[in-house]
Scaffold this motif. Structure first.
Motif, PDB file in Angstrom:
ATOM      1  N   ASP A 106       0.829  -1.206   0.000  1.00  0.00           N
ATOM      2  CA  ASP A 106       0.000   0.000   0.000  1.00  0.00           C
ATOM      3  C   ASP A 106       0.863   1.256   0.000  1.00  0.00           C
ATOM      4  O   ASP A 106       0.421   2.316  -0.417  1.00  0.00           O
ATOM      5  CB  ASP A 106      -0.889   0.024   1.254  1.00  0.00           C
ATOM      6  CG  ASP A 106      -1.768  -1.213   1.325  1.00  0.00           C
ATOM      7  OD1 ASP A 106      -2.674  -1.325   0.494  1.00  0.00           O
ATOM      8  OD2 ASP A 106      -1.514  -2.090   2.189  1.00  0.00           O
ATOM      9  N   VAL A 107       2.087   1.133   0.522  1.00  0.00           N
ATOM     10  CA  VAL A 107       2.973   2.298   0.603  1.00  0.00           C
ATOM     11  C   VAL A 107       4.412   1.863   0.308  1.00  0.00           C
ATOM     12  O   VAL A 107       4.823   0.764   0.685  1.00  0.00           O
ATOM     13  CB  VAL A 107       2.869   2.978   2.001  1.00  0.00           C
ATOM     14  CG1 VAL A 107       3.243   2.031   3.126  1.00  0.00           C
ATOM     15  CG2 VAL A 107       3.705   4.237   2.068  1.00  0.00           C
ATOM     16  N   HIS A 108       5.123   2.738  -0.434  1.00  0.00           N
ATOM     17  CA  HIS A 108       6.512   2.441  -0.814  1.00  0.00           C
ATOM     18  C   HIS A 108       7.397   3.599  -0.376  1.00  0.00           C
ATOM     19  O   HIS A 108       7.013   4.755  -0.540  1.00  0.00           O
ATOM     20  CB  HIS A 108       6.636   2.326  -2.339  1.00  0.00           C
ATOM     21  CG  HIS A 108       5.603   1.434  -2.960  1.00  0.00           C
ATOM     22  ND1 HIS A 108       4.284   1.801  -3.068  1.00  0.00           N
ATOM     23  CD2 HIS A 108       5.706   0.196  -3.511  1.00  0.00           C
ATOM     24  CE1 HIS A 108       3.609   0.819  -3.645  1.00  0.00           C
ATOM     25  NE2 HIS A 108       4.437  -0.170  -3.925  1.00  0.00           N
ATOM     26  N   THR A 109       8.607   3.272   0.147  1.00  0.00           N
ATOM     27  CA  THR A 109       9.602   4.334   0.204  1.00  0.00           C
ATOM     28  C   THR A 109      10.459   4.124  -1.023  1.00  0.00           C
ATOM     29  O   THR A 109      10.967   3.034  -1.276  1.00  0.00           O
ATOM     30  CB  THR A 109      10.461   4.308   1.480  1.00  0.00           C
ATOM     31  OG1 THR A 109      10.886   2.980   1.719  1.00  0.00           O
ATOM     32  CG2 THR A 109       9.704   4.777   2.681  1.00  0.00           C
ATOM     33  N   LEU A 110      10.575   5.186  -1.804  1.00  0.00           N
ATOM     34  CA  LEU A 110      11.149   5.073  -3.133  1.00  0.00           C
ATOM     35  C   LEU A 110      12.260   6.107  -3.296  1.00  0.00           C
ATOM     36  O   LEU A 110      12.160   7.217  -2.776  1.00  0.00           O
ATOM     37  CB  LEU A 110      10.029   5.316  -4.150  1.00  0.00           C
ATOM     38  CG  LEU A 110      10.405   5.301  -5.616  1.00  0.00           C
ATOM     39  CD1 LEU A 110       9.346   4.527  -6.403  1.00  0.00           C
ATOM     40  CD2 LEU A 110      10.510   6.707  -6.186  1.00  0.00           C
ATOM     41  N   PHE A 111      13.307   5.707  -4.017  1.00  0.00           N
ATOM     42  CA  PHE A 111      14.476   6.573  -4.182  1.00  0.00           C
ATOM     43  C   PHE A 111      14.604   6.946  -5.661  1.00  0.00           C
ATOM     44  O   PHE A 111      14.533   6.069  -6.530  1.00  0.00           O
ATOM     45  CB  PHE A 111      15.731   5.851  -3.679  1.00  0.00           C
ATOM     46  CG  PHE A 111      15.616   5.512  -2.218  1.00  0.00           C
ATOM     47  CD1 PHE A 111      16.120   6.378  -1.255  1.00  0.00           C
ATOM     48  CD2 PHE A 111      14.928   4.370  -1.798  1.00  0.00           C
ATOM     49  CE1 PHE A 111      15.984   6.091   0.100  1.00  0.00           C
ATOM     50  CE2 PHE A 111      14.783   4.077  -0.439  1.00  0.00           C
ATOM     51  CZ  PHE A 111      15.306   4.944   0.510  1.00  0.00           C
ATOM     52  N   ALA A 112      14.762   8.243  -5.918  1.00  0.00           N
ATOM     53  CA  ALA A 112      14.836   8.689  -7.317  1.00  0.00           C
ATOM     54  C   ALA A 112      15.799   9.860  -7.427  1.00  0.00           C
ATOM     55  O   ALA A 112      16.093  10.547  -6.432  1.00  0.00           O
ATOM     56  CB  ALA A 112      13.441   9.095  -7.798  1.00  0.00           C
ATOM     57  N   ARG A 113      16.263  10.062  -8.664  1.00  0.00           N
ATOM     58  CA  ARG A 113      17.265  11.108  -8.908  1.00  0.00           C
ATOM     59  C   ARG A 113      16.592  12.468  -9.023  1.00  0.00           C
ATOM     60  O   ARG A 113      15.751  12.675  -9.892  1.00  0.00           O
ATOM     61  CB  ARG A 113      18.036  10.774 -10.193  1.00  0.00           C
ATOM     62  CG  ARG A 113      19.153  11.731 -10.523  1.00  0.00           C
ATOM     63  CD  ARG A 113      20.199  11.105 -11.440  1.00  0.00           C
ATOM     64  NE  ARG A 113      20.874   9.963 -10.818  1.00  0.00           N
ATOM     65  CZ  ARG A 113      21.777  10.052  -9.820  1.00  0.00           C
ATOM     66  NH1 ARG A 113      22.146  11.235  -9.361  1.00  0.00           N
ATOM     67  NH2 ARG A 113      22.315   8.977  -9.308  1.00  0.00           N
ATOM     68  N   THR A 114      16.951  13.378  -8.126  1.00  0.00           N
ATOM     69  CA  THR A 114      16.419  14.734  -8.176  1.00  0.00           C
ATOM     70  C   THR A 114      17.469  15.699  -8.716  1.00  0.00           C
ATOM     71  O   THR A 114      17.164  16.868  -8.962  1.00  0.00           O
ATOM     72  CB  THR A 114      15.934  15.183  -6.775  1.00  0.00           C
ATOM     73  OG1 THR A 114      16.819  14.644  -5.774  1.00  0.00           O
ATOM     74  CG2 THR A 114      14.526  14.688  -6.494  1.00  0.00           C
ATOM     75  N   GLY A 115      18.699  15.225  -8.888  1.00  0.00           N
ATOM     76  CA  GLY A 115      19.690  15.952  -9.671  1.00  0.00           C
ATOM     77  C   GLY A 115      20.426  17.092  -8.984  1.00  0.00           C
ATOM     78  O   GLY A 115      20.998  17.950  -9.654  1.00  0.00           O
ATOM     79  N   GLU A 116      20.459  17.134  -7.653  1.00  0.00           N
ATOM     80  CA  GLU A 116      21.204  18.212  -6.975  1.00  0.00           C
ATOM     81  C   GLU A 116      22.687  18.139  -7.311  1.00  0.00           C
ATOM     82  O   GLU A 116      23.383  19.153  -7.314  1.00  0.00           O
ATOM     83  CB  GLU A 116      21.032  18.102  -5.445  1.00  0.00           C
ATOM     84  CG  GLU A 116      19.638  18.423  -4.940  1.00  0.00           C
ATOM     85  CD  GLU A 116      18.622  17.333  -5.232  1.00  0.00           C
ATOM     86  OE1 GLU A 116      19.041  16.222  -5.599  1.00  0.00           O
ATOM     87  OE2 GLU A 116      17.414  17.608  -5.118  1.00  0.00           O
ATOM     88  N   ALA A 117      23.176  16.918  -7.554  1.00  0.00           N
ATOM     89  CA  ALA A 117      24.593  16.698  -7.898  1.00  0.00           C
ATOM     90  C   ALA A 117      24.649  15.348  -8.605  1.00  0.00           C
ATOM     91  O   ALA A 117      23.699  14.571  -8.540  1.00  0.00           O
ATOM     92  CB  ALA A 117      25.432  16.658  -6.620  1.00  0.00           C
ATOM     93  N   PRO A 118      25.767  15.055  -9.287  1.00  0.00           N
ATOM     94  CA  PRO A 118      25.843  13.717  -9.890  1.00  0.00           C
ATOM     95  C   PRO A 118      25.998  12.647  -8.806  1.00  0.00           C
ATOM     96  O   PRO A 118      26.379  12.959  -7.678  1.00  0.00           O
ATOM     97  CB  PRO A 118      27.116  13.787 -10.759  1.00  0.00           C
ATOM     98  CG  PRO A 118      27.710  15.131 -10.564  1.00  0.00           C
ATOM     99  CD  PRO A 118      26.937  15.885  -9.534  1.00  0.00           C
ATOM    100  N   GLY A 119      25.709  11.409  -9.172  1.00  0.00           N
ATOM    101  CA  GLY A 119      25.990  10.277  -8.270  1.00  0.00           C
ATOM    102  C   GLY A 119      25.176  10.284  -7.004  1.00  0.00           C
ATOM    103  O   GLY A 119      24.008  10.669  -6.971  1.00  0.00           O
ATOM    104  N   ALA A 120      25.851   9.883  -5.914  1.00  0.00           N
ATOM    105  CA  ALA A 120      25.163   9.623  -4.645  1.00  0.00           C
ATOM    106  C   ALA A 120      24.497  10.870  -4.069  1.00  0.00           C
ATOM    107  O   ALA A 120      23.523  10.765  -3.325  1.00  0.00           O
ATOM    108  CB  ALA A 120      26.162   9.056  -3.631  1.00  0.00           C
ATOM    109  N   ARG A 121      25.003  12.064  -4.406  1.00  0.00           N
ATOM    110  CA  ARG A 121      24.448  13.280  -3.784  1.00  0.00           C
ATOM    111  C   ARG A 121      23.272  13.871  -4.539  1.00  0.00           C
ATOM    112  O   ARG A 121      22.817  14.967  -4.221  1.00  0.00           O
ATOM    113  CB  ARG A 121      25.548  14.324  -3.648  1.00  0.00           C
ATOM    114  CG  ARG A 121      26.568  13.922  -2.621  1.00  0.00           C
ATOM    115  CD  ARG A 121      27.771  14.835  -2.655  1.00  0.00           C
ATOM    116  NE  ARG A 121      28.691  14.453  -1.595  1.00  0.00           N
ATOM    117  CZ  ARG A 121      29.277  15.330  -0.796  1.00  0.00           C
ATOM    118  NH1 ARG A 121      29.045  16.606  -0.914  1.00  0.00           N
ATOM    119  NH2 ARG A 121      30.107  14.895   0.138  1.00  0.00           N
ATOM    120  N   GLY A 122      22.782  13.134  -5.558  1.00  0.00           N
ATOM    121  CA  GLY A 122      21.670  13.682  -6.352  1.00  0.00           C
ATOM    122  C   GLY A 122      20.403  12.856  -6.259  1.00  0.00           C
ATOM    123  O   GLY A 122      19.545  12.925  -7.149  1.00  0.00           O
TER     124      GLY A 122
END
Ligand code: COS
Length: 387
Positions: free
Chosen positions: A165-181
């Motif tokens: 019913d609910v997901h915690t989901l991770f997506a690229r928001t682009g603040e920086a390349p790689g792990a910091r975005g």
């Protein structure tokens, strides 16, 4: 009856011992005859039953604190009785871990009472078709558009995918390349543009799916933690739940040792029980040693977190690596000691043999745990050099 002497170890408090006894009593009755014919239905029923019995309250916390020793005891106990019951319990925690640790009061109030009651099912959507171990390379996007984010991309190998019913989901928001975005979001099921693209079958059936997002809108209030901090959110959640995967493996291993003890003390060869043979005793000794060593690492990691360690990356990685690999070996020995019956469909050790395999892969494959342990060890060495 499996060895319970570990409960006297100083890692535990009396409340842990009481909890383990209560869950053991419940599991002995409630999990004796779980109908696994329809995996989705079985999983839904298990979540409801665990919720009704009050055990899911430990999987999520409005105060932001999870008692990792309780989570590990729960997973060890449930895994010993029924792998799917362990899965149902664990996913409620992993799927809401980011809400517990990083959610706003509103996000907690919306979801946690429901997942703790077993009324809503949770999922953790991190892995993508081209990035499993390499989280920093995730490509699914979340693009800001006014007061919304628009999700596009695919997540795969998502446990509870299709029934959550609910997901915690991770997506690229682009603040920086790689792990910091990357950023984390709370995404309910049933939104326009969110579909279950494929259900996945595995050797130990669990609800699993590939999820597809095409211009799926979520409000900005779905953001979990700060923009660009998704990688750290994911790692912090994994730090907690990796110890619990290790605990589940420990539960499977304990059950395998128990099965092997029953078999070898009752089956006779040349007029004596198998357990009288030194070759068999060698197996039993190694199995018992692996089980205790795994338990020490599991409860060391859990205790360290509960005692206030800000990060238990190294301890959790050690527990997961050792416990899952050792459990595979323990179970393999148990199969061997059962002879032909060990590979007969429906035998407990045959089921354990299938169930343990995925634990060496998911939530950070053994190879990733080695990378993590090596980096932590080298970093500590470098820090000592500077001191
Ligand atoms: N807790 C908090 N922060 C963490 C962290 C942790 N456990 N691990 C890493 N970070 C931080 C780092 O400190 C670093 O921060 P800065 O940029 O401020 O220095 C940042 O996150 C990036 O870390 P790192 O450089 O180590 O990232 P890598 O891309 O090299 O990835 C691995 C590291 C491989 C260890 C990571 O991607 C991983 O754990 N992969 C497995 C993922 C997994 O379990 N997948 C299964 C999905 S669930 S079934």
């Amino acid at each position: 009856m499996p060895d319970r002497s570990f409960l006297r170890w100083p890692f535990f408090e009396d409340r842990h011992r009481a909890f383990a006894a209560e869950l053991e009593r419940w599991a002995g009755d409630a999990l004796a005859h779980v109908d696994h014919a329809d995996t989705d239905a079985a999983c839904r029923a298990l979540v409801r039953d665990l919720g009704d019995a009050g055990f899911l309250q430990y999987t999520a916390s409005g105060s932001g604190a999870l008692d990792v020793r309780t989570l590990c005891l729960a997973r060890e106990t449930l895994a010993r009785h029924d792998g799917l019951a362990d899965f149902a319990f664990a996913m409620q925690g992993l799927g809401t871990g980011a809400i517990t640790l990083f959610g706003t009061d509103a996000q907690k109030a919306e979801w946690l009472p429901r997942t703790r009651a077993g009324e809503s099912i949770a999922a953790f959507a991190l892995t993508e078709p081209r990035s499993g171990s390499d989280v920093a390379n995730s490509t699914m996007t979340a693009t800001r558009d006014g007061d919304d984010y628009i999700l596009n991309g695919e997540k795969t190998w998502i446990s509870n995918g299709g029934i959550a019913d609910v997901h915690t989901l991770f997506a690229r928001t682009g603040e920086a390349p790689g792990a910091r975005g990357l950023s984390a979001f709370v995404v309910p099921a049933g939104l326009p543009g969110f579909e279950v693209a494929e259900r996945l079958e595995t050797i130990a059936p669990h609800p699993l799916a590939t999820l597809r997002f095409g211009n799926c809108r979520v409000p900005a209030s779905a953001l979990l933690g700060r923009p660009g901090e998704g990688f750290k959110v994911a790692m912090a959640v994994l730090d907690v739940f990796r110890s619990t995967v290790a605990a589940a493996a420990l539960g499977f291993a304990r059950r395998a040792l128990d099965e092997a003890l029953s078999r070898t003390t009752t089956r006779e060869v040349q007029g004596q029980p198998l357990s009288e043979l030194q070759m068999v005793q060698g197996h039993l000794a190694d199995m018992a040693l692996d089980v205790d060593a795994a338990a020490l690492l599991v409860y060391r990691a859990a205790w360290a977190k509960d005692a206030g360690a800000p990060r238990i990356t190294r301890e959790a990685a050690m527990a997961k690596l050792f416990s899952t690999e050792a459990a595979q070996t323990v179970i393999d020995r148990a199969v061997q000691l059962h002879g032909g019956d060990g590979v007969r469909a429906g035998e407990t050790v045959e089921r354990l043999y299938r169930e343990i395999r995925a634990l060496r892969i998911y939530e950070g494959a053994s190879d990733v745990q080695r990378v993590v342990i090596a980096r932590q060890t080298l970093a500590a060495h470098a820090a000592e050099g500077r001191a």
